[in-house]
Design a protein around this motif. Structure first.
Motif: not given
Length: 129
Positions: A28-56
């Motif tokens: 899963x990518x999200x912990x809440x409605x728009x709150x990201x998890x710290x990392x992937x529970x399946x593969x361990x990908x660190x989500x710290x690189x994510x920066x979508x800003x105001x794009x969405x």
């Protein structure tokens, strides 16, 4: 040459729309409605690189604005209802067209950011011409 284990553009887009991890497609990518998890529970990908800003939000505002304004203009020209009818019709449509797709749009932009290996811009070291 691209990594053979990396997902195709279509796979990345589908993982994004499903709000799953952009690398493995299982976690899963999200912990809440728009709150990201710290990392992937399946593969361990660190989500710290994510920066979508105001794009969405910008994409959703532009799409929702076009839909709602077009519908409101058609109803106004064709039926000329009182203002309270406009409020009753368009407020729920505005909420539906902005809030419902926002999570999927954020996830899609995250998946595309990983797929294209987007990074902040940086100056090239070298002498000016």
């Amino acid at each position: 040459m691209p990594d053979p284990t990396s997902p195709t553009l279509t796979e990345s887009a589908l993982r994004g729309l499903a709000c799953k991890c952009p690398r493995c497609g299982r976690g899963k990518l999200f912990a809440g409605f728009l709150t990201l998890r710290p990392d992937c529970e399946a593969c361990g990908l660190d989500y710290a690189f994510i920066d979508t800003g105001d794009g969405p939000a910008i994409f959703i505002i532009m799409l929702a604005g076009a839909i709602v304004v077009a519908c409101a203009l058609i109803v106004e020209v064709k039926y000329q209802p009182p203002l309270w009818v406009h409020a009753v019709l368009w407020l729920p449509l505005i909420l539906a067209t902005t809030l419902l797709p926002l999570r999927a749009m954020k996830s899609l932009l995250i998946a595309l950011q990983l797929h294209h290996q987007a990074a902040p811009g940086r100056l090239i070291d070298g002498e000016p011409k």
